[in-house]
Design a protein around this motif. Structure first.
Motif, PDB file in Angstrom:
ATOM      1  N   ILE A   1       0.840  -1.208   0.000  1.00  6.97           N
ATOM      2  CA  ILE A   1       0.000   0.000   0.000  1.00  6.97           C
ATOM      3  C   ILE A   1       0.870   1.252   0.000  1.00  6.97           C
ATOM      4  O   ILE A   1       0.620   2.212  -0.742  1.00  6.97           O
ATOM      5  N   ALA A  12       2.335   1.653  -3.388  1.00 10.55           N
ATOM      6  CA  ALA A  12       1.340   2.119  -4.354  1.00 10.55           C
ATOM      7  C   ALA A  12       1.090   3.617  -4.209  1.00 10.55           C
ATOM      8  O   ALA A  12       0.929   4.338  -5.210  1.00 10.55           O
ATOM      9  N   ILE A  20      -2.288   0.445  -8.304  1.00  7.54           N
ATOM     10  CA  ILE A  20      -2.759  -0.812  -7.716  1.00  7.54           C
ATOM     11  C   ILE A  20      -3.130  -1.821  -8.801  1.00  7.54           C
ATOM     12  O   ILE A  20      -2.724  -2.986  -8.750  1.00  7.54           O
TER      13      ILE A  20
END
Length: 289
Positions: free
Chosen positions: A162, A165, A193
């Motif tokens: 995460i 990203a 993503i």
């Protein structure tokens, strides 16, 4: 003579057939139930095709009623053969069994054109029957245990993905800009993503040479990212296979323990050792054959 050797009553015999797969009768029951489940899933899929449903609606409906009645009989049999029916009813598979049976009966109550939308939703609930397959998949408990044991490592890994990203999405927003579809950072993160996961919807694509270079690196990185959680779970699964079920051996005793599918009629626990006479969880005598 021990209790395990005493003559079984009809409930115990039915319990052996329904909940266990070690006996010939239990194996036959599981195979037949698998066939019925798969057939019901195919019927639900065919019923969603308008051209097929319009031509064979009566046949599909009749077949669905037959399958629903069979599932009802199975559901009732599962309840009456355990010592704590409420425990089964409130369990995961008990709820799935109910969800896979109830919609057809509820469709009788909700009649009329005003309930067509509700009827469609009720009919779709029958697809939950596919979850009934879970209890018949060999070594599925090992996979679940491996996933649970890996959740901390996977959580850290996903958190890192995460962060990656967000960083790469922000960079792409700065490089490409609004004129190339990267209108804001959240949308750029969304692009990152779907690119990392190698999905690539194609609704946003970098146009500049630098952006395309970064996108290439992100896609290559995506293939590597997929391998990490797979390796984590595979390692845990391998360990669980060596010492499966509820029995934990010391690290220096690396040997396989043979477990069976025998289910306790009191607490519904399975994975007992071969030849065990009592449940490892509650101490209830097992119905050994």
């Amino acid at each position: 003579m021990s209790q395990s050797k005493q003559k079984k009553n009809w409930k115990e015999q039915l319990h052996d057939i329904i909940y266990e797969a070690e006996t010939p009768a239990g194996k036959l029951f599981d195979i037949l139930l698998l066939i019925v489940i798969i057939t019901s899933i195919i019927l639900v899929m065919l019923e969603s095709v308008k051209s097929i449903d319009s031509k064979y609606h009566d046949v599909l409906n009749a077949a669905e009623w037959v399958i629903t009645i069979l599932f009802t009989i199975e559901y009732i049999a599962r309840i009456i053969t355990v010592k704590k029916p409420l425990k089964y009813i409130c369990s995961f598979y008990g709820i799935i069994d109910l969800l896979s049976t109830a919609p057809k009966y509820l469709s009788i109550i909700f009649t009329g054109t005003h309930a067509l939308v509700a009827l469609r939703a009720l009919r779709l609930l029958r697809i939950f029957r596919i979850l009934k397959l879970g209890r018949y998949l060999g070594a599925s408990h090992n996979l679940v245990s491996a996933l649970k044991a890996s959740r901390a490592k996977i959580s850290v890994f996903l958190f890192a993905v995460i962060i990656l990203a967000v960083i790469l999405g922000t960079i792409m927003y700065l490089v490409e800009g609004e004129e190339n579809g990267f209108t804001n950072i959240p949308k750029s993160v969304y692009w990152c993503i779907v690119t990392l996961t190698t999905v690539g919807f194609g609704d946003i694509a970098p146009q500049t040479p630098l952006g395309q270079f970064i996108a290439s690196l992100v896609m290559i990185l995506g293939y590597g990212i997929i391998a990490v959680p797979t390796g984590i779970v595979s390692a845990e699964y391998s360990n669980r296979t060596k010492t499966p079920g509820p029995i934990a051996l010391p690290a220096d005793q690396n040997k396989t323990i043979h477990l069976n599918s025998q289910s306790c009629s009191n607490c519904l626990k399975h994975d007992h050792r071969d030849g065990a006479e009592y449940c490892y969880n509650c101490g209830e005598p097992l119905h050994n054959t």
